[in-house]
Design a protein around this motif. Structure first.
Motif, short mmCIF file in Angstrom:
data_model
loop_
_atom_site.label_atom_id
_atom_site.label_comp_id
_atom_site.label_asym_id
_atom_site.label_seq_id
_atom_site.Cartn_x
_atom_site.Cartn_y
_atom_site.Cartn_z
N GLU A 154 51.08 94.01 37.47
CA GLU A 154 51.56 94.90 36.40
C GLU A 154 53.07 94.71 36.17
OE1 GLU A 154 50.39 99.03 36.19
OE2 GLU A 154 48.68 98.62 37.51
N LEU A 155 53.77 94.26 37.22
CA LEU A 155 55.22 94.06 37.10
C LEU A 155 55.54 92.91 36.16
CD1 LEU A 155 56.20 94.41 40.87
CD2 LEU A 155 56.59 96.09 39.09
N LEU A 156 54.55 92.09 35.85
CA LEU A 156 54.77 90.95 34.94
C LEU A 156 55.01 91.39 33.50
CD1 LEU A 156 52.16 88.40 36.30
CD2 LEU A 156 54.58 87.94 35.98
N ASN A 157 54.54 92.59 33.15
CA ASN A 157 54.78 93.09 31.79
C ASN A 157 56.29 93.20 31.57
OD1 ASN A 157 52.03 93.33 31.49
ND2 ASN A 157 51.99 95.48 32.09
N PRO A 158 56.77 92.74 30.40
CA PRO A 158 58.22 92.72 30.16
C PRO A 158 58.94 94.03 30.48
CG PRO A 158 57.06 91.64 28.38
CD PRO A 158 56.00 92.22 29.27
N GLY A 159 58.34 95.16 30.11
CA GLY A 159 59.00 96.44 30.39
C GLY A 159 59.03 96.79 31.86
N ASN A 160 58.04 96.29 32.60
CA ASN A 160 57.92 96.63 34.02
C ASN A 160 58.70 95.68 34.93
OD1 ASN A 160 56.18 98.60 33.12
ND2 ASN A 160 54.33 97.50 33.69
N LEU A 161 59.03 94.51 34.40
CA LEU A 161 59.74 93.50 35.20
C LEU A 161 61.07 94.05 35.71
CD1 LEU A 161 59.42 90.53 36.09
CD2 LEU A 161 60.76 89.88 34.08
N THR A 162 61.61 95.01 34.98
CA THR A 162 62.89 95.62 35.37
C THR A 162 62.80 96.26 36.75
OG1 THR A 162 63.19 96.12 33.04
CG2 THR A 162 64.75 97.13 34.55
N HIS A 187 55.16 91.46 49.03
CA HIS A 187 54.44 91.70 47.77
C HIS A 187 54.84 90.74 46.65
CE1 HIS A 187 52.21 95.19 49.07
NE2 HIS A 187 53.31 95.81 49.46
N LEU A 188 56.10 90.77 46.25
CA LEU A 188 56.52 90.01 45.06
C LEU A 188 56.34 88.51 45.23
CD1 LEU A 188 59.75 91.95 43.92
CD2 LEU A 188 57.34 92.57 43.67
N LEU A 189 56.66 87.99 46.43
CA LEU A 189 56.57 86.54 46.65
C LEU A 189 55.13 86.04 46.69
CD1 LEU A 189 59.40 85.72 49.23
CD2 LEU A 189 59.44 85.52 46.74
N LYS A 190 54.18 86.97 46.72
CA LYS A 190 52.76 86.56 46.72
C LYS A 190 52.25 86.27 45.32
CE LYS A 190 51.48 88.74 51.08
NZ LYS A 190 50.68 89.76 51.77
N CYS A 191 53.12 86.46 44.33
CA CYS A 191 52.73 86.23 42.93
C CYS A 191 53.68 85.19 42.32
CB CYS A 191 52.79 87.54 42.15
SG CYS A 191 52.29 87.39 40.43
N PRO A 192 53.29 83.89 42.32
CA PRO A 192 54.17 82.84 41.80
C PRO A 192 54.60 83.06 40.35
CG PRO A 192 52.35 81.87 43.03
CD PRO A 192 52.06 83.34 42.91
N GLU A 193 53.70 83.63 39.53
CA GLU A 193 54.07 83.89 38.13
C GLU A 193 55.21 84.89 38.03
OE1 GLU A 193 49.48 83.42 38.05
OE2 GLU A 193 51.01 84.22 39.39
N LEU A 194 55.18 85.88 38.92
CA LEU A 194 56.23 86.91 38.93
C LEU A 194 57.56 86.29 39.38
CD1 LEU A 194 57.07 89.86 38.58
CD2 LEU A 194 56.35 90.27 40.94
#
Length: 437
Positions: A154-162, A187-194
Motif C-alpha cells: 500500500e505504501l507504493l501508492n504515491p500519496g502513501n509513499l511519504t 518490511h520495506l526492503l522486502k519489496c523491491p518495487e518500493l
C-alpha cells in the motif's frame, strides 16, 4: 489484567469520548471555557490504564477493540496536536496514547488491521514528523507492529509513499531509533518495487542512508529462503544498474574542492554493497551474469588508475612513512573494492575471466599489486583477483607469466599467491609452488 471487567473499559471509553468532544468544541470556539490542562491529565491517565491492561492480554485487546476504543483513540490523537496548551501535558497524553495503540496491536492481527484502517496514513504522517523524539519512536513502534507484506505494498501508492520517506528520514536523523531501523530492514526492503520508488524520491545523501540499511541486511549471516534470495537478486539488479549510471562521478574526487561530492559518495557506497552481495554465493552467480557490470568495474578501474598517474590525487598510489597520520578521504579503498568486485565476478566463471582478458584488465590489476596507503589491502585483493582470473584458465596464466618475464609483474606478488612463472617448450606457464616451512 485478566480479571478486569468490560465495564471498566466502557467507563474509560466514555471519558475519552467526552474529552474528545470538549477538545473539538474548544477548537471550534476559542472563547469556550474548557479546562484543557485537566482534560489532558485525564486523557493521559486513561491511556496509561488502557496501555497497561492490554499487555500480553488477548482478552482485553479483544474487548477494547470491540468497544471501539481504537477508533476513538485514533480520532483523539489526531485532535491533540491542534490545541494550544502547555506542551508537557500534551506530549504526555500523545505518548501514552501511542503506547496504548502499540500494546493493543502487539500479537493481535485484528487490532493491527483496525488501527491501519483508522490511522493510515494521516496519523503516521502527523506523528512521524513530530518534534518530540519519543512520539516519533512510539509511532514507529505502532507502524512496525501493524505492517505486513500486504500493507507494505500500500505504501507504493504515491500519496502513501511519504510514510516510507518519513521513516527513512527518522532513521537518518535519529540513529538510535531501533523501530525505524526495523521497519526498513524487516518490511520495506522486502519489496523491491518500493525500494526503487523510494530511491527515485531520495536525495543522494538519503540514498546513502538507504544503502547503509541494505548493507546491514545483506551482511546478515542468517539462512535465507528462496523467496528472500529472489528479493536480494532483484535488489542486486537494481543496484548494479545504479552503480553503472553513477560510478564515473567518483572521478570528481580527484579535486580537493569536490571531496564531499554527494553523487561520488553514493557511487562509493553502491560499490561497497555490490562487493558484499558478490561475497554471497546465491547473489554472486546472479551478478556474474548481469550484462555490463564487470565491464563497468574494469572501465572505472582504468579511469581511476589513469587519473592517479596523470596527477597527484587520492587515486595516486602512496606509501607514507610509519607514524604519519592516517589518510581520511571518502575515496580511500575505492580501487581496492573495484578489484575485489572484479575478483568476485571472475570466481569460477570462465566467461568473465575471458572478458577481463579481452578488456586488458589483467595488466591493470597486476599494476595494483603494491602497497598503497590510499587503498588498504589493495595488494591482497589484487592477489585474490589474479588467483580467480587464472584458475583453470591457461590463456590468463600465460598473460601473467609473460608480464613477469618482461619485468612488468611484481614477482613477489606472484610468490605471495603461491605461483611461479616457468618456461616449458617456449611457452610460459604459471606453476603452483609450495612455500618452504
Amino acid at each position: 489484567r485478566e480479571m478486569a471487567e468490560e465495564s471498566i473499559f466502557r467507563d474509560l471509553l466514555e471519558i475519552l469520548m467526552s474529552a474528545s468532544s470538549e477538545i473539538e468544541q474548544a477548537c471550534k470556539d476559542s472563547c469556550e471555557l474548557v479546562d484543557l490542562d485537566t482534560c489532558l491529565l485525564l486523557i493521559a491517565e486513561c491511556f496509561r490504564c488502557l496501555r497497561n491492561a492490554c499487555v500480553e492480554c488477548a482478552k482485553n485487546q479483544h474487548v477494547m477493540r470491540n468497544l471501539g476504543l481504537i477508533s476513538t483513540s485514533v480520532h483523539l490523537i489526531k485532535l491533540l496536536p491542534e490545541i494550544q496548551v502547555e506542551e508537557e501535558l500534551l506530549l504526555t497524553a500523545l505518548r501514552c496514547s501511542l503506547q496504548f495503540l502499540g500494546n493493543i496491536a502487539a500479537g493481535n492481527g485484528d487490532s493491527q488491521n483496525s488501527i491501519w484502517k483508522c490511522a493510515f496514513p494521516d496519523l503516521f504522517l502527523t506523528c512521524l514528523t513530530y518534534s518530540d523524539e519519543k512520539i516519533v519512536a512510539y509511532c514507529c513502534m505502532v507502524l512496525f507492529t501493524c505492517l505486513n507484506s500486504e500493507k507494505v505494498r500500500e505504501l507504493l501508492n504515491p500519496g502513501n509513499l511519504t510514510v516510507a520517506l518519513c521513516v527513512l528520514k527518522v532513521y537518518k536523523e535519529q540513529l538510535e531509533s531501533e523501530w525505524s531501523f526495523l521497519i526498513v530492514t524487516d518490511h520495506l526492503l522486502k519489496c523491491p518495487e518500493l525500494v526503487k520508488a523510494l530511491y527515485a524520491k531520495l536525495s543522494n545523501q538519503e540514498r546513502v542512508t538507504l544503502l547503509d540499511l541494505m548493507m546491514a541486511k545483506v551482511s546478515e549471516k542468517n539462512p535465507v529462503t528462496s523467496e528472500e534470495m529472489n528479493v536480494f537478486m532483484r535488489h542486486a539488479d537494481f543496484l548494479a544498474g545504479c552503480f553503472q549510471e553513477t560510478c564515473e562521478a567518483v572521478l570528481k574526487l580527484t579535486s580537493a574542492a569536490d571531496a564531499e561530492d554527494e553523487e561520488a559518495l553514493l557511487a562509493i557506497r553502491l560499490l561497497d554493497v555490490l562487493c558484499e552481495m558478490t561475497s554471497n554465493n546465491g547473489q554472486l552467480e546472479h551478478l556474474q551474469a548481469l550484462p555490463g557490470l564487470l565491464e563497468t568495474a574494469i572501465d572505472t578501474l582504468k579511469l581511476t588508475h589513469l587519473a592517479g598517474k596523470q596527477a597527484v590525487n587520492i587515486f595516486t598510489a602512496t606509501h607514507a612513512m610509519v607514524g604519519e597520520e592516517e589518510i581520511s578521504h571518502p575515496a580511500v579503498g575505492f580501487k581496492s573494492h573495484l578489484i575485489r568486485l572484479i575478483g568476485n565476478l571472475c570466481y569460477k566463471n570462465k566467461g568473465n575471466q575471458d572478458k577481463v582478458y579481452e578488456l586488458d584488465g589483467i595488466p591493470l590489476i597486476l599494476d595494483s599489486c603494491s602497497i598503497d596507503d590510499n587503498n588498504p589491502f589493495v595488494n591482497q585483493w589484487a592477489v585474490y583477483a589474479i588467483r580467480n582470473l587464472t584458475e583453470q584458465n591457461e590463456r590468463n596464466q600465460e598473460v601473467v607469466a609473460r608480464m613477469e618475464e618482461k619485468g612488468l609483474a611484481d614477482n613477489s606478488a606472484l610468490e605471495s599467491m603461491g605461483l611461479q612463472a616457468e618456461k616449458q617448450d617456449d611457452k610460459l606457464i604459471l606453476r603452483s609452488v609450495r612455500k618452504k616451512p
